[in-house]
Design a protein around this motif. Structure first.
Motif, PDB file in Angstrom:
ATOM      1  N   GLY A 220      40.792 107.436  -8.348  1.00  0.00           N
ATOM      2  CA  GLY A 220      39.624 108.244  -8.684  1.00  0.00           C
ATOM      3  C   GLY A 220      38.476 107.888  -7.777  1.00  0.00           C
ATOM      4  O   GLY A 220      38.646 107.164  -6.794  1.00  0.00           O
ATOM      5  N   SER A 221      37.315 108.386  -8.125  1.00  0.00           N
ATOM      6  CA  SER A 221      36.217 108.234  -7.176  1.00  0.00           C
ATOM      7  C   SER A 221      35.399 106.966  -7.371  1.00  0.00           C
ATOM      8  O   SER A 221      35.033 106.307  -6.406  1.00  0.00           O
ATOM      9  CB  SER A 221      35.331 109.468  -7.222  1.00  0.00           C
ATOM     10  OG  SER A 221      34.955 109.739  -8.538  1.00  0.00           O
ATOM     11  N   SER A 225      33.045 104.662 -13.571  1.00  0.00           N
ATOM     12  CA  SER A 225      33.664 105.415 -14.662  1.00  0.00           C
ATOM     13  C   SER A 225      34.953 104.760 -15.162  1.00  0.00           C
ATOM     14  O   SER A 225      35.533 105.209 -16.145  1.00  0.00           O
ATOM     15  CB  SER A 225      33.950 106.847 -14.205  1.00  0.00           C
ATOM     16  OG  SER A 225      34.817 106.824 -13.098  1.00  0.00           O
ATOM     17  N   LYS A 226      35.411 103.700 -14.492  1.00  0.00           N
ATOM     18  CA  LYS A 226      36.697 103.106 -14.891  1.00  0.00           C
ATOM     19  C   LYS A 226      36.588 101.624 -15.279  1.00  0.00           C
ATOM     20  O   LYS A 226      37.610 100.988 -15.542  1.00  0.00           O
ATOM     21  CB  LYS A 226      37.730 103.261 -13.761  1.00  0.00           C
ATOM     22  CG  LYS A 226      37.908 104.695 -13.246  1.00  0.00           C
ATOM     23  CD  LYS A 226      39.006 105.466 -13.948  1.00  0.00           C
ATOM     24  CE  LYS A 226      38.941 106.954 -13.741  1.00  0.00           C
ATOM     25  NZ  LYS A 226      39.845 107.518 -12.768  1.00  0.00           N
ATOM     26  N   TYR A 248      36.466 101.056  -1.967  1.00  0.00           N
ATOM     27  CA  TYR A 248      35.423 100.657  -1.006  1.00  0.00           C
ATOM     28  C   TYR A 248      34.300  99.882  -1.671  1.00  0.00           C
ATOM     29  O   TYR A 248      33.639  99.077  -1.024  1.00  0.00           O
ATOM     30  CB  TYR A 248      34.950 101.902  -0.231  1.00  0.00           C
ATOM     31  CG  TYR A 248      36.167 102.618   0.308  1.00  0.00           C
ATOM     32  CD1 TYR A 248      36.950 102.022   1.299  1.00  0.00           C
ATOM     33  CD2 TYR A 248      36.623 103.802  -0.269  1.00  0.00           C
ATOM     34  CE1 TYR A 248      38.138 102.611   1.728  1.00  0.00           C
ATOM     35  CE2 TYR A 248      37.804 104.400   0.153  1.00  0.00           C
ATOM     36  CZ  TYR A 248      38.561 103.796   1.151  1.00  0.00           C
ATOM     37  OH  TYR A 248      39.729 104.363   1.553  1.00  0.00           O
ATOM     38  N   ILE A 262      32.551 106.335   0.016  1.00  0.00           N
ATOM     39  CA  ILE A 262      31.899 106.312  -1.290  1.00  0.00           C
ATOM     40  C   ILE A 262      31.806 104.844  -1.734  1.00  0.00           C
ATOM     41  O   ILE A 262      32.775 104.088  -1.617  1.00  0.00           O
ATOM     42  CB  ILE A 262      32.690 107.198  -2.290  1.00  0.00           C
ATOM     43  CG1 ILE A 262      31.946 107.372  -3.585  1.00  0.00           C
ATOM     44  CG2 ILE A 262      34.082 106.690  -2.526  1.00  0.00           C
ATOM     45  CD1 ILE A 262      32.577 108.462  -4.468  1.00  0.00           C
ATOM     46  N   PHE A 297      34.504 115.536   5.511  1.00  0.00           N
ATOM     47  CA  PHE A 297      35.197 115.661   4.232  1.00  0.00           C
ATOM     48  C   PHE A 297      35.903 117.011   4.192  1.00  0.00           C
ATOM     49  O   PHE A 297      35.666 117.821   3.310  1.00  0.00           O
ATOM     50  CB  PHE A 297      34.133 115.560   3.125  1.00  0.00           C
ATOM     51  CG  PHE A 297      34.623 114.933   1.859  1.00  0.00           C
ATOM     52  CD1 PHE A 297      34.970 113.597   1.816  1.00  0.00           C
ATOM     53  CD2 PHE A 297      34.716 115.673   0.687  1.00  0.00           C
ATOM     54  CE1 PHE A 297      35.416 113.005   0.641  1.00  0.00           C
ATOM     55  CE2 PHE A 297      35.159 115.091  -0.493  1.00  0.00           C
ATOM     56  CZ  PHE A 297      35.499 113.756  -0.514  1.00  0.00           C
ATOM     57  N   GLY A 317      36.537 106.361   4.219  1.00  0.00           N
ATOM     58  CA  GLY A 317      37.904 106.198   3.719  1.00  0.00           C
ATOM     59  C   GLY A 317      38.218 107.320   2.746  1.00  0.00           C
ATOM     60  O   GLY A 317      37.486 107.528   1.774  1.00  0.00           O
ATOM     61  N   GLY A 342      44.246 108.774 -11.986  1.00  0.00           N
ATOM     62  CA  GLY A 342      43.332 108.904 -10.838  1.00  0.00           C
ATOM     63  C   GLY A 342      44.059 108.855  -9.513  1.00  0.00           C
ATOM     64  O   GLY A 342      44.807 107.918  -9.232  1.00  0.00           O
ATOM     65  N   PRO A 343      43.824 109.861  -8.653  1.00  0.00           N
ATOM     66  CA  PRO A 343      44.481 109.905  -7.342  1.00  0.00           C
ATOM     67  C   PRO A 343      43.997 108.767  -6.439  1.00  0.00           C
ATOM     68  O   PRO A 343      42.887 108.275  -6.607  1.00  0.00           O
ATOM     69  CB  PRO A 343      44.041 111.255  -6.773  1.00  0.00           C
ATOM     70  CG  PRO A 343      42.782 111.594  -7.495  1.00  0.00           C
ATOM     71  CD  PRO A 343      42.884 110.983  -8.857  1.00  0.00           C
ATOM     72  N   VAL A 344      44.836 108.376  -5.482  1.00  0.00           N
ATOM     73  CA  VAL A 344      44.455 107.270  -4.589  1.00  0.00           C
ATOM     74  C   VAL A 344      43.755 107.768  -3.326  1.00  0.00           C
ATOM     75  O   VAL A 344      43.463 106.996  -2.422  1.00  0.00           O
ATOM     76  CB  VAL A 344      45.661 106.364  -4.234  1.00  0.00           C
ATOM     77  CG1 VAL A 344      46.224 105.716  -5.484  1.00  0.00           C
ATOM     78  CG2 VAL A 344      46.729 107.140  -3.471  1.00  0.00           C
ATOM     79  N   GLY A 345      43.505 109.067  -3.252  1.00  0.00           N
ATOM     80  CA  GLY A 345      42.775 109.654  -2.133  1.00  0.00           C
ATOM     81  C   GLY A 345      42.230 111.003  -2.550  1.00  0.00           C
ATOM     82  O   GLY A 345      42.429 111.427  -3.696  1.00  0.00           O
ATOM     83  N   VAL A 346      41.573 111.663  -1.611  1.00  0.00           N
ATOM     84  CA  VAL A 346      40.991 112.977  -1.912  1.00  0.00           C
ATOM     85  C   VAL A 346      42.119 114.006  -1.843  1.00  0.00           C
ATOM     86  O   VAL A 346      42.250 114.752  -0.869  1.00  0.00           O
ATOM     87  CB  VAL A 346      39.848 113.302  -0.921  1.00  0.00           C
ATOM     88  CG1 VAL A 346      39.148 114.597  -1.307  1.00  0.00           C
ATOM     89  CG2 VAL A 346      38.831 112.167  -0.895  1.00  0.00           C
ATOM     90  N   GLU A 348      42.754 116.758  -3.096  1.00  0.00           N
ATOM     91  CA  GLU A 348      42.497 118.206  -3.064  1.00  0.00           C
ATOM     92  C   GLU A 348      42.582 118.736  -1.628  1.00  0.00           C
ATOM     93  O   GLU A 348      42.818 119.918  -1.407  1.00  0.00           O
ATOM     94  CB  GLU A 348      41.103 118.523  -3.619  1.00  0.00           C
ATOM     95  CG  GLU A 348      40.892 118.174  -5.096  1.00  0.00           C
ATOM     96  CD  GLU A 348      40.304 116.776  -5.293  1.00  0.00           C
ATOM     97  OE1 GLU A 348      40.503 115.906  -4.409  1.00  0.00           O
ATOM     98  OE2 GLU A 348      39.679 116.547  -6.332  1.00  0.00           O
ATOM     99  N   ASP A 379      43.113 114.910 -12.792  1.00  0.00           N
ATOM    100  CA  ASP A 379      43.437 114.888 -11.370  1.00  0.00           C
ATOM    101  C   ASP A 379      44.816 114.316 -11.066  1.00  0.00           C
ATOM    102  O   ASP A 379      45.500 114.806 -10.175  1.00  0.00           O
ATOM    103  CB  ASP A 379      42.373 114.092 -10.608  1.00  0.00           C
ATOM    104  CG  ASP A 379      41.092 114.894 -10.499  1.00  0.00           C
ATOM    105  OD1 ASP A 379      41.176 116.086 -10.167  1.00  0.00           O
ATOM    106  OD2 ASP A 379      40.017 114.332 -10.757  1.00  0.00           O
TER     107      ASP A 379
HETATM  108  P1  AMP Z   1      38.122 110.612 -11.246  1.00  0.00           P
HETATM  109  O1  AMP Z   1      37.618 111.854 -11.940  1.00  0.00           O
HETATM  110  O2  AMP Z   1      37.169 109.476 -11.279  1.00  0.00           O
HETATM  111  O3  AMP Z   1      39.530 110.245 -11.651  1.00  0.00           O
HETATM  112  O4  AMP Z   1      38.148 110.989  -9.717  1.00  0.00           O
HETATM  113  C1  AMP Z   1      38.966 111.967  -9.185  1.00  0.00           C
HETATM  114  C2  AMP Z   1      38.412 112.337  -7.845  1.00  0.00           C
HETATM  115  O5  AMP Z   1      38.358 111.199  -7.025  1.00  0.00           O
HETATM  116  C3  AMP Z   1      39.226 113.372  -7.123  1.00  0.00           C
HETATM  117  O6  AMP Z   1      38.488 114.569  -7.052  1.00  0.00           O
HETATM  118  C4  AMP Z   1      39.423 112.753  -5.732  1.00  0.00           C
HETATM  119  O7  AMP Z   1      39.198 113.673  -4.682  1.00  0.00           O
HETATM  120  C5  AMP Z   1      38.366 111.676  -5.717  1.00  0.00           C
HETATM  121  N1  AMP Z   1      38.665 110.631  -4.734  1.00  0.00           N
HETATM  122  C6  AMP Z   1      39.793 109.927  -4.573  1.00  0.00           C
HETATM  123  N2  AMP Z   1      39.732 109.112  -3.517  1.00  0.00           N
HETATM  124  C7  AMP Z   1      38.506 109.285  -2.965  1.00  0.00           C
HETATM  125  C8  AMP Z   1      37.837 108.742  -1.833  1.00  0.00           C
HETATM  126  N3  AMP Z   1      38.431 107.841  -1.066  1.00  0.00           N
HETATM  127  N4  AMP Z   1      36.597 109.168  -1.569  1.00  0.00           N
HETATM  128  C9  AMP Z   1      35.999 110.092  -2.354  1.00  0.00           C
HETATM  129  N5  AMP Z   1      36.577 110.646  -3.436  1.00  0.00           N
HETATM  130  C10 AMP Z   1      37.821 110.254  -3.743  1.00  0.00           C
END
Ligand code: AMP
Length: 420
Positions: A220-221, A225-226, A248, A262, A297, A317, A342-346, A348, A379
């Motif tokens: 996640g971002s 929030s976690k 980061y 971020i 981005f 990153g 939560g994804p490990v990257g962006v 989308e 996500d």
């Molecule tokens: P969350 O709602 O906190 O689980 O965050 C999900 C979001 O985290 C998704 O929209 C992802 O695109 C974003 N995310 C994941 N990795 C990164 C990153 N390295 N930099 C910015 N956003 C990220």
């Protein structure tokens, strides 16, 4: 505790709290009916046993009553299509018409109430306060709402039904009128719907007696929030894989250089505390040594690989890179219980989604080898769907916030209200 399978619904009106908070397009058409489909088994069960159903739900965040953009009338065709029966619409939750329609329901019939959140009483959050209201004024308005109108609201809703079924896991972490307060009117006639039952069982499978090693993958971002959930998981897991934007903050807190990634400097102390806590408890924290970095981005960005703690200025990153993918994959394949949020990257942006894909593939492979895998949070569920792996994991939770709070606090108001 009463179970939906043992309850006699014959001739009874069941008040069923569902989560029909579905996305709509600008013509008011439902664009994804997953949440409606998820409630169908519970509704059909009541109808098949000779009961009638009064559906209650919220949608969106309306701030007034009525607010046509958020009217549940728009979803009636989608509910009818999924249920295969006609659905009457009350047009309100409180008025005389809603009460009359509820009273007149015959076995086999379904009535949908209007969006519960048209009423401030549902959430217990006062409306119409002046922008410069003081904390004391806000607290007093909240107290007045909860002690007066909200009690009336709950009582009126409860009067429509003979029994109460909560099948809205997505809002079970809220202490709202329809998810929590209403249950006390049905001390001997309250139960989980099938969806709630499944969610609670799936989380218990992971949190109460997991097969080990038990690993949580938290992406996640933001760290902010976690935090709660990571701290709770340190008490339960053997390892935590940390990915996504929060990487980061951890890197920078330890003196790393993170460029434009971020980063939450106010979370540095928390990040260091988490590292220390994990060390004390012997929980392995797995982080990617490298990062895919981008100068923009977007899908058109230039990308390259850098150490996750040495990212040049002007670059950020956006995903894990080759070493991280290998490390995450090997780690996941060695686990017997896997929780992913939560994804490990962006993910989308396709170019930045290969790390999350690798994680999803590794979870699917571990599941095939006998591990139990639970995926939760909008996500990560979207990731699993994007890569076509939804049927290769053990359980996909419909709750994001609810799942995280369940893990953090070990219980949820909506679950406790039925159980206790
Ligand atoms: P969350 O709602 O906190 O689980 O965050 C999900 C979001 O985290 C998704 O929209 C992802 O695109 C974003 N995310 C994941 N990795 C990164 C990153 N390295 N930099 C910015 N956003 C990220």
């Amino acid at each position: 505790m009463i179970s939906i399978d043992n309850y006699d619904f014959k001739g009874k009106r069941a008040l069923v709290r569902v989560d029909f908070n579905v996305p709509l397009d600008d013509k008011g058409q439902v664009t994804d009916d997953t949440r409606i489909r998820a409630a169908v088994p519970t509704i059909k069960k009541v109808l098949a046993e000779g009961g009638s159903v009064i559906l209650m739900s919220h949608m969106g965040r309306p701030k007034k009553n009525p607010d046509p953009k958020y009217s549940l009338e728009q979803i009636v065709p989608a509910v009818e299509k999924n249920l295969g029966v006609k659905v009457a619409f009350a047009g309100d939750c409180m008025g005389d018409k809603a009460a009359e329609m509820a009273k007149a329901l015959k076995p086999g019939e379904v009535l949908l109430l209007e969006n519960l959140r048209f009423y401030a009483e549902e959430e217990g959050k006062p409306r119409g306060l002046a922008d410069d209201a003081t904390k004391e004024e806000k607290d007093a308005a909240k107290k007045a709402l909860k002690e007066g109108p909200q009690k009336e609201f709950v009582k009126k809703l409860a009067s429509y039904g003979d029994c109460y079924v909560n099948d809205a896991f997505g809002t079970a972490h809220r202490k709202h009128a329809s998810t929590y307060l209403i249950a006390k009117y049905f001390p001997n006639d309250k139960m989980f719907g099938y969806l709630m039952e499944r969610e609670v069982k799936a989380i218990a499978a992971v949190m109460e007696n997991p097969a080990r090693p038990f690993c949580a993958i938290i992406g996640g971002s933001k760290v902010s929030s976690k935090i709660g959930v990571i701290k709770a998981l340190i008490e339960k897991c053997d390892s935590i894989v940390i990915g996504g934007g929060m990487t980061y903050t951890f890197a920078a807190a330890q003196g790393g250089k993170v460029g434009n990634s971020i980063c939450e400097p106010d979370m540095f102390p928390v990040a260091l505390e988490i590292l220390e806590l994990a060390k004390q408890k012997g929980v392995k924290l797995v982080m990617s040594p490298d990062a895919l970095i981008a100068d923009d981005f977007s899908q058109n960005a230039n990308t390259k690989t850098a150490p996750a703690n040495n990212i040049p200025d002007g670059w950020e990153g956006v995903d894990i890179a080759d070493q991280g993918k290998k490390a995450f994959r090997e780690h996941i394949l060695g686990c017997k219980t896997i929780l992913w949020n939560g994804p490990v990257g962006v993910f989308e942006i396709d170019k930045f989604a290969t790390g999350s894909k690798e994680v999803a593939l590794a979870i699917a492979e571990a599941t095939k080898n006998g591990a139990y895998s639970l995926i939760g949070g909008g996500d990560s569920v979207a990731c699993v769907n994007k890569f076509g792996l939804a049927d290769q994991v053990s359980y996909i939770s419909t709750g994001g916030g609810a799942l995280l709070e369940y893990i953090e606090f070990g219980d949820l108001p909506g679950v406790a209200a039925i159980r206790d």
